[in-house]
Design an enzyme around this catalytic site. Structure first.
Site, PDB file in Angstrom:
ATOM      1  N   MET A   1       0.849  -1.203   0.000  1.00 42.49           N
ATOM      2  CA  MET A   1       0.000   0.000   0.000  1.00 42.49           C
ATOM      3  C   MET A   1       0.880   1.248   0.000  1.00 42.49           C
ATOM      4  SD  MET A   1      -3.493  -0.891   1.940  1.00 42.49           S
ATOM      5  CE  MET A   1      -2.962  -0.601   3.588  1.00 42.49           C
TER       6      MET A   1
ATOM      7  N   ARG B   1       3.009   3.162   9.303  1.00 39.97           N
ATOM      8  CA  ARG B   1       2.335   4.029  10.280  1.00 39.97           C
ATOM      9  C   ARG B   1       3.318   4.708  11.244  1.00 39.97           C
ATOM     10  NH1 ARG B   1      -1.962   0.071   9.546  1.00 39.97           N
ATOM     11  NH2 ARG B   1      -3.888   1.206   9.116  1.00 39.97           N
TER      12      ARG B   1
ATOM     13  N   HIS C   1       9.591  -3.350   3.188  1.00 39.10           N
ATOM     14  CA  HIS C   1       9.141  -3.658   1.821  1.00 39.10           C
ATOM     15  C   HIS C   1      10.339  -4.019   0.935  1.00 39.10           C
ATOM     16  CE1 HIS C   1       5.851  -0.831   3.200  1.00 39.10           C
ATOM     17  NE2 HIS C   1       5.151  -1.867   2.794  1.00 39.10           N
TER      18      HIS C   1
ATOM     19  N   GLN D   1     -10.384  -2.371   2.418  1.00 45.25           N
ATOM     20  CA  GLN D   1      -9.896  -3.026   3.639  1.00 45.25           C
ATOM     21  C   GLN D   1      -9.836  -2.079   4.834  1.00 45.25           C
ATOM     22  OE1 GLN D   1      -5.963  -3.926   1.694  1.00 45.25           O
ATOM     23  NE2 GLN D   1      -5.175  -3.680   3.773  1.00 45.25           N
TER      24      GLN D   1
END
Ligand code: PAF
Length: 281
Positions: free
Chosen positions: A30, A187, A37, A61
């Protein structure tokens, strides 16, 4: 690196790879990419001839509109990281490319999706199954790579693969951490400096509990972990569950094999998740 945005462009780029007989590794993301990642891309590169990465913030989601709105979007930086990591195709679709019409499918994901994230975020895993199944159909990879930070998500994706009959190997990759132990997450950038300084406490408490597990019951370890994390300034545990890694069901006693402790913690409005393996035997 080839950057494509539409389903048509993606399909042409994949066909060109396949025409050369190249195997394809796929890393769905995302965006807001970090070293976690990149480690998935590296693993995919090592095990396949070509690597495709998707960057798509999937609206289906998110069960909390604020979470969707505030989810970090850093497309330019993401593309730089993907190019530097040697990705072959970056797929950056819009919502209309993934969902030309609304996806009304309801997956029978079973018990793996009922507990923890499934219980706290109704509809979340169905949305993950929707988008990953669509991406799998579009990319048709040999292998797909997911980080173990979202431990339950991997079990849900394996179940979706079984339901849909995909011939795709799901590769689970270890959590990447900062030097101080904080699990890498998109986050984390939303933490204030003070919160960021305290956030490694989550992993510290989890890691310390592995030794305690040798002399304490599951219930005692669960209680001690939740209390220790809640005692850190500004942290609130949403759940701490110790589960069987195969079916995600909470265990009452330490199994002969591995158990996994999964935690979700709020720091202000930032929701952090992490997990730890309990090798008791
Ligand atoms: O783990 C994520 O980043 C997302 O849930 C995924 C698998 C890319 C689906 O949107």
């Amino acid at each position: 690196m080839k950057t494509v945005r539409t389903a048509q462009e993606l399909s042409e780029a994949i066909e060109a790879l396949r025409a050369e007989g190249r195997s394809v590794g796929f890393v769905p993301t995302m965006g807001a990419l970090h070293a976690g990642h990149v480690s998935l891309v590296e693993r995919a590169k090592a095990e396949n001839d070509a690597v495709v990465v998707s960057v798509f913030v999937n609206p289906t989601q998110f069960n909390n509109p604020d979470d969707l709105r505030t989810y970090p979007r850093t497309e330019e930086a993401d593309c730089e990281k993907l190019a530097a990591a040697g990705v072959d195709i970056a797929f950056l679709p819009g919502v209309e490319d993934i969902y030309p019409e609304p996806d009304t499918r309801v997956f029978d994901l079973g018990p793996v999706a009922d507990v923890m994230e499934g219980a706290m975020r109704p509809g979340h895993f169905n949305g993950v199954a929707q988008v990953v199944s669509r991406l799998f159909r579009m990319v048709n990879p040999d292998r797909a790579y997911f980080g173990e930070k979202d431990f339950q998500q991997i079990a849900v994706i394996r179940r979706m693969v079984e339901i849909e009959g995909f011939d795709i190997e799901i590769v689970a990759c270890p959590i990447k951490r900062e030097d101080d132990g904080l699990a890498l997450s998109s986050r984390n950038v939303r933490l204030s400096a003070d919160q960021r300084a305290l956030a490694p406490g989550i992993h510290r408490v989890l890691a310390e509990s592995v030794a305690d597990a040798r002399s304490h019951s599951v219930a005692e370890v669960k209680k001690a972990v939740a209390e220790a994390i809640n005692a850190i300034d500004g942290m609130e545990v949403e759940y701490y569950e110790i589960v069987n890694p195969n079916d995600m069901q909470p265990v009452a006693e330490w199994p002969d094999g591995e158990a996994v402790g999964c935690v979700t913690v709020y720091m202000g409005d930032v929701r952090l998740i992490d997990n730890i393996k309990y090798p008791i035997a």
